[in-house]
Design a protein around this motif. Structure first.
Motif, PDB file in Angstrom:
ATOM      1  N   GLU A 106       0.815  -1.228   0.000  1.00 24.59           N
ATOM      2  CA  GLU A 106       0.000   0.000   0.000  1.00 24.59           C
ATOM      3  C   GLU A 106       0.844   1.272   0.000  1.00 24.59           C
ATOM      4  N   PRO A 107       1.835   1.436   0.879  1.00 25.89           N
ATOM      5  CA  PRO A 107       2.644   2.657   0.827  1.00 25.89           C
ATOM      6  C   PRO A 107       3.489   2.767  -0.449  1.00 25.89           C
ATOM      7  N   ILE A 108       3.867   1.625  -1.007  1.00 28.86           N
ATOM      8  CA  ILE A 108       4.610   1.664  -2.276  1.00 28.86           C
ATOM      9  C   ILE A 108       3.737   2.246  -3.372  1.00 28.86           C
ATOM     10  N   LEU A 109       2.503   1.767  -3.461  1.00 25.37           N
ATOM     11  CA  LEU A 109       1.579   2.277  -4.482  1.00 25.37           C
ATOM     12  C   LEU A 109       1.207   3.732  -4.211  1.00 25.37           C
ATOM     13  N   ALA A 110       1.100   4.095  -2.939  1.00 24.05           N
ATOM     14  CA  ALA A 110       0.687   5.454  -2.574  1.00 24.05           C
ATOM     15  C   ALA A 110       1.670   6.502  -3.060  1.00 24.05           C
ATOM     16  N   GLU A 111       2.971   6.167  -3.072  1.00 14.49           N
ATOM     17  CA  GLU A 111       3.959   7.158  -3.496  1.00 14.49           C
ATOM     18  C   GLU A 111       4.522   6.889  -4.897  1.00 14.49           C
ATOM     19  N   PHE A 112       3.904   5.944  -5.596  1.00 17.79           N
ATOM     20  CA  PHE A 112       4.455   5.517  -6.888  1.00 17.79           C
ATOM     21  C   PHE A 112       4.624   6.671  -7.863  1.00 17.79           C
ATOM     22  N   TRP A 113       3.631   7.573  -7.933  1.00 16.39           N
ATOM     23  CA  TRP A 113       3.669   8.648  -8.928  1.00 16.39           C
ATOM     24  C   TRP A 113       4.408   9.893  -8.466  1.00 16.39           C
ATOM     25  N   ALA A 114       5.000   9.855  -7.314  1.00 13.51           N
ATOM     26  CA  ALA A 114       5.879  10.961  -6.904  1.00 13.51           C
ATOM     27  C   ALA A 114       7.062  11.010  -7.872  1.00 13.51           C
ATOM     28  N   PRO A 115       7.445  12.212  -8.348  1.00 14.89           N
ATOM     29  CA  PRO A 115       8.510  12.300  -9.363  1.00 14.89           C
ATOM     30  C   PRO A 115       9.792  11.570  -8.994  1.00 14.89           C
ATOM     31  N   GLY A 116      10.174  11.638  -7.718  1.00 14.42           N
ATOM     32  CA  GLY A 116      11.400  10.976  -7.314  1.00 14.42           C
ATOM     33  C   GLY A 116      11.295   9.468  -7.274  1.00 14.42           C
ATOM     34  N   ILE A 117      10.067   8.947  -7.315  1.00 12.36           N
ATOM     35  CA  ILE A 117       9.852   7.499  -7.229  1.00 12.36           C
ATOM     36  C   ILE A 117       9.657   6.887  -8.614  1.00 12.36           C
ATOM     37  N   TRP A 118       8.725   7.449  -9.415  1.00 13.89           N
ATOM     38  CA  TRP A 118       8.455   6.814 -10.705  1.00 13.89           C
ATOM     39  C   TRP A 118       9.658   6.886 -11.633  1.00 13.89           C
ATOM     40  N   THR A 119      10.518   7.900 -11.452  1.00 10.65           N
ATOM     41  CA  THR A 119      11.731   7.951 -12.282  1.00 10.65           C
ATOM     42  C   THR A 119      12.649   6.765 -11.974  1.00 10.65           C
ATOM     43  N   GLY A 120      12.689   6.367 -10.702  1.00  3.42           N
ATOM     44  CA  GLY A 120      13.479   5.196 -10.330  1.00  3.42           C
ATOM     45  C   GLY A 120      12.903   3.915 -10.911  1.00  3.42           C
ATOM     46  N   TRP A 121      11.566   3.764 -10.836  1.00  6.81           N
ATOM     47  CA  TRP A 121      10.924   2.586 -11.428  1.00  6.81           C
ATOM     48  C   TRP A 121      11.145   2.547 -12.936  1.00  6.81           C
ATOM     49  N   ALA A 122      11.045   3.700 -13.588  1.00  2.00           N
ATOM     50  CA  ALA A 122      11.222   3.758 -15.045  1.00  2.00           C
ATOM     51  C   ALA A 122      12.654   3.395 -15.441  1.00  2.00           C
ATOM     52  N   ALA A 123      13.625   3.890 -14.669  1.00  3.17           N
ATOM     53  CA  ALA A 123      15.026   3.545 -14.937  1.00  3.17           C
ATOM     54  C   ALA A 123      15.229   2.040 -14.801  1.00  3.17           C
ATOM     55  N   MET A 124      14.610   1.453 -13.777  1.00  6.50           N
ATOM     56  CA  MET A 124      14.720   0.013 -13.565  1.00  6.50           C
ATOM     57  C   MET A 124      14.088  -0.747 -14.719  1.00  6.50           C
ATOM     58  N   LEU A 125      12.974  -0.246 -15.214  1.00  3.20           N
ATOM     59  CA  LEU A 125      12.290  -0.892 -16.334  1.00  3.20           C
ATOM     60  C   LEU A 125      13.176  -0.919 -17.580  1.00  3.20           C
ATOM     61  N   LEU A 126      13.923   0.145 -17.812  1.00  6.11           N
ATOM     62  CA  LEU A 126      14.830   0.188 -18.957  1.00  6.11           C
ATOM     63  C   LEU A 126      16.051  -0.698 -18.737  1.00  6.11           C
ATOM     64  N   PHE A 127      16.440  -0.850 -17.491  1.00  5.00           N
ATOM     65  CA  PHE A 127      17.593  -1.689 -17.161  1.00  5.00           C
ATOM     66  C   PHE A 127      17.346  -3.167 -17.495  1.00  5.00           C
ATOM     67  N   VAL A 128      16.097  -3.618 -17.342  1.00  5.42           N
ATOM     68  CA  VAL A 128      15.788  -5.048 -17.466  1.00  5.42           C
ATOM     69  C   VAL A 128      16.152  -5.613 -18.843  1.00  5.42           C
ATOM     70  N   PRO A 129      15.659  -5.021 -19.966  1.00  3.35           N
ATOM     71  CA  PRO A 129      16.040  -5.587 -21.271  1.00  3.35           C
ATOM     72  C   PRO A 129      17.533  -5.471 -21.553  1.00  3.35           C
ATOM     73  N   LEU A 130      18.171  -4.438 -21.019  1.00  2.00           N
ATOM     74  CA  LEU A 130      19.618  -4.302 -21.200  1.00  2.00           C
ATOM     75  C   LEU A 130      20.357  -5.452 -20.543  1.00  2.00           C
ATOM     76  N   ALA A 131      19.935  -5.803 -19.335  1.00  2.00           N
ATOM     77  CA  ALA A 131      20.593  -6.895 -18.608  1.00  2.00           C
ATOM     78  C   ALA A 131      20.297  -8.249 -19.252  1.00  2.00           C
ATOM     79  N   ILE A 132      19.046  -8.453 -19.665  1.00  2.00           N
ATOM     80  CA  ILE A 132      18.650  -9.735 -20.248  1.00  2.00           C
ATOM     81  C   ILE A 132      19.414 -10.025 -21.540  1.00  2.00           C
ATOM     82  N   THR A 133      19.692  -8.970 -22.320  1.00  2.00           N
ATOM     83  CA  THR A 133      20.351  -9.161 -23.622  1.00  2.00           C
ATOM     84  C   THR A 133      21.864  -8.958 -23.563  1.00  2.00           C
TER      85      THR A 133
END
Length: 213
Positions: A106-133
């Motif tokens: 619940e607290p993770i979802l509550a702050e998900f769209w805070a600029p300092g948080i979603w940028t971290g999630w987005a960076a992680m999302l881009l990291f995944v295909p880079l690591a897999i390949t």
């Protein structure tokens, strides 16, 4: 002389390089395991090491453009993949300890769209295909698309910088890490642009006329 050669061979081996890359994680995990470090205090160092290894991996191409193929640039190039995977590994540790620190969904979802948080999630999302390949099989399968995919690292770097700046009060730490990367990438672009213009000028120049008296 033989002993020195053997020592250099050991130090240049990829397993030893991987051991060196893992030492900060081992030290941090030990501190957490024995209770010297709490989950919240693991966030900054794991994120910082992730950014550092990503930056080191990204400056290798500019260094090759600037200095050419030398022994030390070739050494770095052979280890770029390891540095990139290590950056992903520390980013995963960063994420794991963020989840542990937050304790519940619940607290993770509550702050998900805070600029300092979603940028971290987005960076992680881009990291995944880079690591897999990051392997030879993916390079053979994707061919030219592999290089295009690897360019996602630039987006990941920008998002990581934004995440760092927005999460922490001071800008010094982030800028100290990212300004050298920005400057080297800028210099690389200038050099490449200059070389292209030089080639265009050569191609457009009329052939030298031959006159006879």
């Amino acid at each position: 002389m033989e002993a020195m050669t053997a020592l250099l061979r050991i130090l240049n081996s990829l397993p030893i390089f991987w051991l060196l890359l893992s030492l900060p994680a081992v030290a941090l995990m030990r501190g957490y395991w024995v209770g010297d470090i709490i989950a919240m205090d693991m966030l900054h160092p794991t994120g910082e090491f992730s950014a550092r290894f990503m930056i080191v991996a990204m400056i290798i191409s500019p260094l090759i453009t600037i200095f050419g193929n030398r022994g030390w640039t070739s050494w770095l190039l052979r280890r770029r993949r390891s540095l990139g995977v290590a950056a992903f590994g520390y980013a995963m540790l960063h994420l794991v300890f963020y989840i542990i620190d937050m304790e519940e969904l619940e607290p993770i979802l509550a702050e998900f769209w805070a600029p300092g948080i979603w940028t971290g999630w987005a960076a992680m999302l881009l990291f995944v295909p880079l690591a897999i390949t990051s392997n030879d099989a993916s390079m053979r399968w994707l061919k030219r698309r592999w290089k295009m995919l690897q360019r996602l690292v630039y987006g990941a770097a920008l998002l990581t910088l934004a995440h760092w700046l927005l999460i922490h009060d001071g800008m010094t730490g982030a800028l100290v890490h990212f300004i050298p990367l920005f400057m080297l990438q800028l210099l690389r672009m200038i050099i490449i642009y200059g070389r292209k213009n030089k080639n265009v000028v050569k191609a457009d120049s009329p052939p030298a006329s031959v006159t006879t008296e």
